[in-house]
Write a protein that holds these residues in place. Structure first.
Motif, short mmCIF file in Angstrom:
data_model
loop_
_atom_site.label_atom_id
_atom_site.label_comp_id
_atom_site.label_asym_id
_atom_site.label_seq_id
_atom_site.Cartn_x
_atom_site.Cartn_y
_atom_site.Cartn_z
N THR A 1 -2.43 -4.58 -10.61
CA THR A 1 -1.32 -3.87 -10.37
C THR A 1 -1.00 -3.99 -8.69
OG1 THR A 1 -2.40 -1.80 -9.49
CG2 THR A 1 -1.75 -2.17 -12.10
N GLU A 2 0.13 -3.50 -8.14
CA GLU A 2 0.45 -3.76 -6.71
C GLU A 2 -0.43 -2.57 -5.83
OE1 GLU A 2 5.03 -5.23 -6.62
OE2 GLU A 2 4.45 -3.08 -6.21
N CYS A 3 -1.06 -1.69 -6.81
CA CYS A 3 -1.98 -0.53 -5.87
C CYS A 3 -3.35 -1.55 -5.58
CB CYS A 3 -2.45 0.38 -6.87
SG CYS A 3 -3.16 1.78 -6.19
N ILE B 1 -5.41 2.76 -12.66
CA ILE B 1 -4.68 3.58 -12.57
C ILE B 1 -4.61 4.75 -13.53
CG2 ILE B 1 -2.10 3.88 -12.37
CD1 ILE B 1 -2.07 1.63 -10.65
N THR C 1 4.66 7.08 -8.28
CA THR C 1 4.18 5.67 -7.55
C THR C 1 3.31 5.17 -8.47
OG1 THR C 1 4.62 6.72 -5.22
CG2 THR C 1 3.30 4.82 -5.74
N HIS C 2 2.35 5.97 -9.07
CA HIS C 2 1.57 5.20 -10.18
C HIS C 2 2.51 4.72 -11.32
CE1 HIS C 2 -1.70 5.10 -7.73
NE2 HIS C 2 -2.04 6.39 -7.48
N GLN D 1 5.39 3.65 -11.53
CA GLN D 1 6.07 2.35 -11.07
C GLN D 1 5.08 1.66 -11.09
OE1 GLN D 1 9.32 2.10 -11.14
NE2 GLN D 1 9.38 4.28 -11.68
N ASP D 2 3.87 1.64 -10.49
CA ASP D 2 2.78 0.59 -10.56
C ASP D 2 2.59 -0.02 -11.90
OD1 ASP D 2 2.19 0.47 -7.67
OD2 ASP D 2 0.66 2.23 -8.04
N ARG E 1 5.55 -2.21 -13.42
CA ARG E 1 5.78 -3.33 -12.77
C ARG E 1 4.66 -4.33 -13.39
NH1 ARG E 1 7.45 -0.37 -8.31
NH2 ARG E 1 5.34 -0.31 -7.64
N ARG F 1 8.56 0.90 -2.58
CA ARG F 1 7.58 0.10 -2.69
C ARG F 1 6.95 -0.14 -1.23
NH1 ARG F 1 9.16 -5.44 -5.27
NH2 ARG F 1 6.84 -5.82 -5.17
N SER G 1 5.11 3.04 0.08
CA SER G 1 4.07 3.42 -0.87
C SER G 1 2.84 2.49 -0.39
CB SER G 1 4.13 3.59 -2.25
OG SER G 1 4.68 2.40 -2.68
N ARG H 1 3.01 -0.72 -1.11
CA ARG H 1 2.91 -2.01 -2.20
C ARG H 1 3.76 -3.18 -1.97
NH1 ARG H 1 0.24 2.12 -3.44
NH2 ARG H 1 0.12 2.98 -5.48
#
Length: 263
Positions: A33-35, A43, A139-140, A142-143, A146, A230, A233, A235
């Motif tokens: 993920t982007e995290c 996540i 935010t997660h 959306q992680d 995506r 993004r 956050s 990302r």
């Protein structure tokens, strides 16, 4: 008793992630993920563990040394992930559902003004704590979306709570973090699902002041709501973000690089 503000927004975003997780394929669980440093599984583990902590479930766990863990808050977030690194998806899903049900019931019984513990070591009103959890959960969400290619909820109730928090933070970010000078004005034109236009002016004392978008701006940043969220956050690196700049590009880039609100 005054019910917690935004409790339904929390239910919406947490429930959306729960519903999404039930649709994951075996391969989805291990997608990056982007995290930073976290997979889809990580996540979900964090979402489960963080809300369990809020509910008072705080098992002891000896966290090993990790390069990306530098603060006590980093340790707090990472413990929930490593505890569940080898837990099967079916077990995670069962935990996810149980936590959603328990937390939803807890919110229904709380007063928004009650003081509750936070991971930062101080107590805060339930209303504040819920808003903070919404930022994290949305935010997660959306992680996850995506990572598995299933976009949505960019204009959800939780997204609106997040936008409010970001708008509140903008004066500080522009004046303090981006070091805009007294007299300079930064305009943000954000398009898409939750569009907004706002000017952040820096007063003679160096403080940022939000105002309506009118008159001259030192720089105008134009981007989409999703890109803005993004950036805020952490990302998306500012130098790769689809942002257009009109005016003082150097200042605009500093602002874009300084938008990070999450820990």
């Amino acid at each position: 008793m005054a019910s917690p503000k935004h409790a339904d927004a929390w239910r919406h975003t947490y429930g959306a992630s729960l519903q999404l997780a039930h649709q994951f394929s075996p391969a989805d669980w291990d997608r990056r993920t982007e995290c930073p440093a976290w997979s889809v599984r990580d996540i979900v583990s964090h979402l489960v563990g963080a809300e369990q902590w809020v509910l008072g479930d705080r098992p002891e766990y000896d966290l090993p040394d990790l390069d990306h863990v530098r603060t006590d808050f980093d340790r707090w977030t990472e413990v929930h992930v490593l505890q569940r690194r080898d837990v099967p998806p079916a077990t995670l899903l069962a935990e996810f559902q149980e936590v959603y049900d328990r937390r939803s019931a807890q919110l229904a019984a709380q007063d928004g003004a009650d003081e509750v513990p936070t991971p930062w070591g101080f107590d805060a009103p339930v209303d504040h704590a819920v808003a903070t959890r919404i930022y994290d959960c949305w935010t997660h969400e959306q992680d996850l979306r995506r990572a598995v290619g299933r976009p949505g909820n960019l204009d959800s109730p939780a997204a609106r709570v997040v936008r409010s928090q970001l708008l509140h933070a903008l004066p500080r970010l522009v004046a303090r973090e981006a070091r805009a000078e007294p007299g300079q004005v930064v305009r943000l034109e954000v398009t898409g699902q939750l569009s907004f236009d706002t000017d952040i002016a820096v007063d003679p004392d160096g403080l940022g002041v939000a105002r309506a978008s009118t008159g001259h701006a030192s720089v105008v940043l134009n981007t989409s709501w999703e890109t803005f969220a993004r950036l805020c956050s952490g990302r998306l690196p500012a130098n790769r973000a689809p942002v257009t700049y009109l005016g003082n590009v150097e200042l605009g880039l500093r602002v874009a690089q300084s938008l990070i609100v999450t820990p």
